[in-house]
Enzyme design. Structure first.
Site, PDB file in Angstrom:
ATOM      1  NE  ARG A 164       5.322  -0.088  32.146  1.00  0.00           N
ATOM      2  CZ  ARG A 164       5.625   0.876  31.259  1.00  0.00           C
ATOM      3  NH1 ARG A 164       6.262   0.578  30.153  1.00  0.00           N
ATOM      4  NH2 ARG A 164       5.277   2.123  31.470  1.00  0.00           N
ATOM      5  CB  VAL A 165      12.876  -0.725  31.924  1.00  0.00           C
ATOM      6  CG1 VAL A 165      13.197  -1.404  30.630  1.00  0.00           C
ATOM      7  CG2 VAL A 165      13.696   0.528  32.077  1.00  0.00           C
ATOM      8  NE  ARG A 180      13.294   4.661  25.824  1.00  0.00           N
ATOM      9  CZ  ARG A 180      12.121   5.269  25.929  1.00  0.00           C
ATOM     10  NH1 ARG A 180      11.129   4.698  26.578  1.00  0.00           N
ATOM     11  NH2 ARG A 180      11.928   6.450  25.388  1.00  0.00           N
ATOM     12  CD  GLU A 193       2.355   1.875  34.179  1.00  0.00           C
ATOM     13  OE1 GLU A 193       1.201   1.580  34.543  1.00  0.00           O
ATOM     14  OE2 GLU A 193       3.068   1.111  33.522  1.00  0.00           O
ATOM     15  NE  ARG A 233       0.497  -7.406  14.635  1.00  0.00           N
ATOM     16  CZ  ARG A 233      -0.765  -7.023  14.553  1.00  0.00           C
ATOM     17  NH1 ARG A 233      -1.118  -5.805  14.903  1.00  0.00           N
ATOM     18  NH2 ARG A 233      -1.685  -7.843  14.134  1.00  0.00           N
ATOM     19  CG  ASP A 290       5.169  13.216  30.707  1.00  0.00           C
ATOM     20  OD1 ASP A 290       5.218  14.067  29.814  1.00  0.00           O
ATOM     21  OD2 ASP A 290       5.454  12.011  30.531  1.00  0.00           O
TER      22      ASP A 290
HETATM   23  N1  HPA Z   1       0.326   9.386  31.536  1.00  0.00           N
HETATM   24  C1  HPA Z   1       0.267   8.108  31.158  1.00  0.00           C
HETATM   25  N2  HPA Z   1       1.348   7.448  30.747  1.00  0.00           N
HETATM   26  C2  HPA Z   1       2.532   8.097  30.722  1.00  0.00           C
HETATM   27  C3  HPA Z   1       2.634   9.420  31.108  1.00  0.00           C
HETATM   28  C4  HPA Z   1       1.487  10.101  31.529  1.00  0.00           C
HETATM   29  O1  HPA Z   1       1.532  11.287  31.867  1.00  0.00           O
HETATM   30  N3  HPA Z   1       3.944   9.786  30.967  1.00  0.00           N
HETATM   31  C5  HPA Z   1       4.605   8.683  30.509  1.00  0.00           C
HETATM   32  N4  HPA Z   1       3.744   7.657  30.368  1.00  0.00           N
END
Ligand code: HPA
Length: 243
Positions: free
Chosen positions: A87-88, A24, A183, A43, A208
């Site tokens: 942070r994005v 990304r 997150e 890495r 999510d």
């Molecule tokens: N939990 C933790 N980190 C995340 C999530 C999540 O549901 N979705 C995107 N990053």
């Protein structure tokens, strides 16, 4: 060169956009910056420097989780002259009034990790965003959302060590305490910035919905992040001029 970044002094701009995924970072560099050069690839944690709106700006992946993000942030701040990291990223939510693709600007970040107690003498560190970056992001988000509508929220994040958390009561706690996004990096990034006397902010797109068990598809994850990327870039630029 540091243990984790094979760049030279001066290769990084003083501001770095930091997605979790190194690919990304490559996408942001190629799609949004001009005059791009790759400055680190150790890495495969790719980093690039280019220009945006006539300002030199870098973008580099952080990897997933606070240990990885803290290593890269610490080396950028202490060895490469970086002063600001935005942070994005992506996050989950448990809140009923927040939907997929909404943007969360992280004013603070709680955590289930011991990382900040380890760093802060065993005490509870209040991991907060830099106020100047936060204020710039709030103004930029309002202006952008008026032009091309998206919804954004400003408040608390929860940075977890466990993407797959077996504690099923956690979401109730998150909702009760007004946690907007879950997150895995912000609490670590914010304390590293405090330790180094530098500035950090987290801007996440909701990918999510943990209560409704909805998630963005892989394709949607790519395209829907563009608003947050643009917001991060505008915040970065305005943080040098607006306040
Ligand atoms: N939990 C933790 N980190 C995340 C999530 C999540 O549901 N979705 C995107 N990053």
């Amino acid at each position: 060169m540091t243990p984790h970044i094979n760049a030279k002094q001066g290769d990084f701009a003083d501001i770095v956009l930091m997605p979790g995924d190194p690919l990304r970072a490559k996408h942001i560099a190629n799609a949004f910056l001009t005059d791009v050069i790759e400055v680190t690839n150790l890495r495969n944690m790719l980093g690039f420097t280019g220009s945006y709106a006539n300002r030199r700006l870098s973008v580099m992946g952080s990897g997933m989780g606070m240990p990885s993000a803290s290593i890269y942030a610490r080396e950028l701040f202490s060895e490469f002259g970086v002063k600001k990291i935005i942070r994005v990223g992506t996050c989950g939510t448990a809140k009923a009034d927040i939907n997929l693709k909404h943007i969360i600007i992280g004013m603070g970040a709680c955590t289930d990790s011991n990382i900040n107690r380890s760093r802060f003498g065993g005490y509870d560190f209040a991991a907060i965003a830099d106020y100047q970056l936060l204020a710039c992001a709030a103004v930029a988000a309002k202006k952008m959302a008026l032009k091309s509508p998206f919804r954004f929220h400003i408040g608390n994040l929860f940075s977890t060590d466990l993407f797959y958390n077996p504690d099923t009561t956690l979401l109730d706690l998150m909702r009760q305490y007004q946690i907007l996004g879950i997150e895995m990096e912000a609490a670590g990034l914010y304390s590293v910035a405090a330790e180094c006397g530098t500035q950090a902010l987290t801007i996440c797109t909701v990918t999510d919905h943990l209560q409704r068990q909805e998630k963005l598809s892989t394709d949607e994850r790519q395209t829907s992040l563009n608003d947050a990327i643009e917001l991060s870039l505008t915040t970065a630029i305005s943080s040098y001029t607006d306040l």
